[in-house]
Design a protein around this motif. Sequence first.
Motif, PDB file in Angstrom:
ATOM      1  N   PHE A   6       0.842  -1.191   0.000  1.00  0.00           N
ATOM      2  CA  PHE A   6       0.000   0.000   0.000  1.00  0.00           C
ATOM      3  C   PHE A   6       0.880   1.246   0.000  1.00  0.00           C
ATOM      4  O   PHE A   6       1.994   1.223   0.509  1.00  0.00           O
ATOM      5  N   GLU A   7       0.358   2.314  -0.572  1.00  0.00           N
ATOM      6  CA  GLU A   7       1.041   3.604  -0.539  1.00  0.00           C
ATOM      7  C   GLU A   7       0.096   4.627   0.070  1.00  0.00           C
ATOM      8  O   GLU A   7      -1.093   4.645  -0.256  1.00  0.00           O
ATOM      9  N   PRO A  29      -1.360  -7.458  -7.722  1.00  0.00           N
ATOM     10  CA  PRO A  29      -2.122  -8.525  -8.359  1.00  0.00           C
ATOM     11  C   PRO A  29      -3.480  -8.809  -7.700  1.00  0.00           C
ATOM     12  O   PRO A  29      -4.415  -9.211  -8.377  1.00  0.00           O
ATOM     13  N   GLU A  30      -3.586  -8.600  -6.398  1.00  0.00           N
ATOM     14  CA  GLU A  30      -4.858  -8.824  -5.726  1.00  0.00           C
ATOM     15  C   GLU A  30      -5.693  -7.549  -5.789  1.00  0.00           C
ATOM     16  O   GLU A  30      -5.189  -6.477  -6.088  1.00  0.00           O
ATOM     17  N   SER A  31      -6.962  -7.682  -5.469  1.00  0.00           N
ATOM     18  CA  SER A  31      -7.787  -6.476  -5.364  1.00  0.00           C
ATOM     19  C   SER A  31      -7.405  -5.749  -4.078  1.00  0.00           C
ATOM     20  O   SER A  31      -6.777  -6.320  -3.187  1.00  0.00           O
ATOM     21  N   PHE A  32      -7.817  -4.484  -3.983  1.00  0.00           N
ATOM     22  CA  PHE A  32      -7.556  -3.718  -2.772  1.00  0.00           C
ATOM     23  C   PHE A  32      -8.161  -4.436  -1.567  1.00  0.00           C
ATOM     24  O   PHE A  32      -7.523  -4.580  -0.530  1.00  0.00           O
ATOM     25  N   ALA A  33      -9.396  -4.896  -1.717  1.00  0.00           N
ATOM     26  CA  ALA A  33     -10.091  -5.563  -0.604  1.00  0.00           C
ATOM     27  C   ALA A  33      -9.366  -6.834  -0.173  1.00  0.00           C
ATOM     28  O   ALA A  33      -9.222  -7.097   1.030  1.00  0.00           O
ATOM     29  N   TYR A  39      -3.680  -7.834   5.118  1.00  0.00           N
ATOM     30  CA  TYR A  39      -2.998  -6.947   6.063  1.00  0.00           C
ATOM     31  C   TYR A  39      -3.616  -7.062   7.449  1.00  0.00           C
ATOM     32  O   TYR A  39      -2.917  -7.245   8.444  1.00  0.00           O
ATOM     33  N   TRP A  40      -4.949  -6.950   7.542  1.00  0.00           N
ATOM     34  CA  TRP A  40      -5.615  -6.976   8.845  1.00  0.00           C
ATOM     35  C   TRP A  40      -5.484  -8.324   9.539  1.00  0.00           C
ATOM     36  O   TRP A  40      -5.524  -8.397  10.766  1.00  0.00           O
ATOM     37  N   ALA A  41      -5.305  -9.402   8.777  1.00  0.00           N
ATOM     38  CA  ALA A  41      -5.166 -10.733   9.365  1.00  0.00           C
ATOM     39  C   ALA A  41      -3.714 -11.098   9.678  1.00  0.00           C
ATOM     40  O   ALA A  41      -3.448 -12.142  10.263  1.00  0.00           O
ATOM     41  N   THR A  59     -16.012   4.603  10.003  1.00  0.00           N
ATOM     42  CA  THR A  59     -15.134   4.638   8.838  1.00  0.00           C
ATOM     43  C   THR A  59     -16.017   4.723   7.602  1.00  0.00           C
ATOM     44  O   THR A  59     -17.146   4.226   7.581  1.00  0.00           O
ATOM     45  N   ASP A  60     -15.495   5.346   6.586  1.00  0.00           N
ATOM     46  CA  ASP A  60     -16.200   5.503   5.324  1.00  0.00           C
ATOM     47  C   ASP A  60     -15.189   5.213   4.232  1.00  0.00           C
ATOM     48  O   ASP A  60     -14.346   6.065   3.913  1.00  0.00           O
ATOM     49  N   ILE A  61     -15.247   4.022   3.695  1.00  0.00           N
ATOM     50  CA  ILE A  61     -14.280   3.602   2.680  1.00  0.00           C
ATOM     51  C   ILE A  61     -14.898   3.820   1.308  1.00  0.00           C
ATOM     52  O   ILE A  61     -16.001   3.351   1.034  1.00  0.00           O
TER      53      ILE A  61
END
Length: 68
Positions: A6-7, A29-33, A39-41, A59-61
């Motif tokens: 991520f940047e 290569p993966e989607s952002f989601a 990352y969160w896991a 939060t508002d993504i």
Amino acid sequence: MLEFGFEIQGAWLDRERSRFVWVISYDGPESFAERNSQYWASPRREAIGLNPEDYLVETDIRVVTAVW
């Protein structure tokens, strides 16, 4: 997040509305989601010891596209 590709494009504070806004991008290569879930896991994220639910009211993504 940087280690996961991520940047951070920028961060802003809207004092009038008490909001912190930041723009994060990921181009891989993966989607952002998918990458965000990884990352969160991750053990490294867990080691930080902070749970966003303890300090974020909401939060508002949003997915946006740069046009300039």
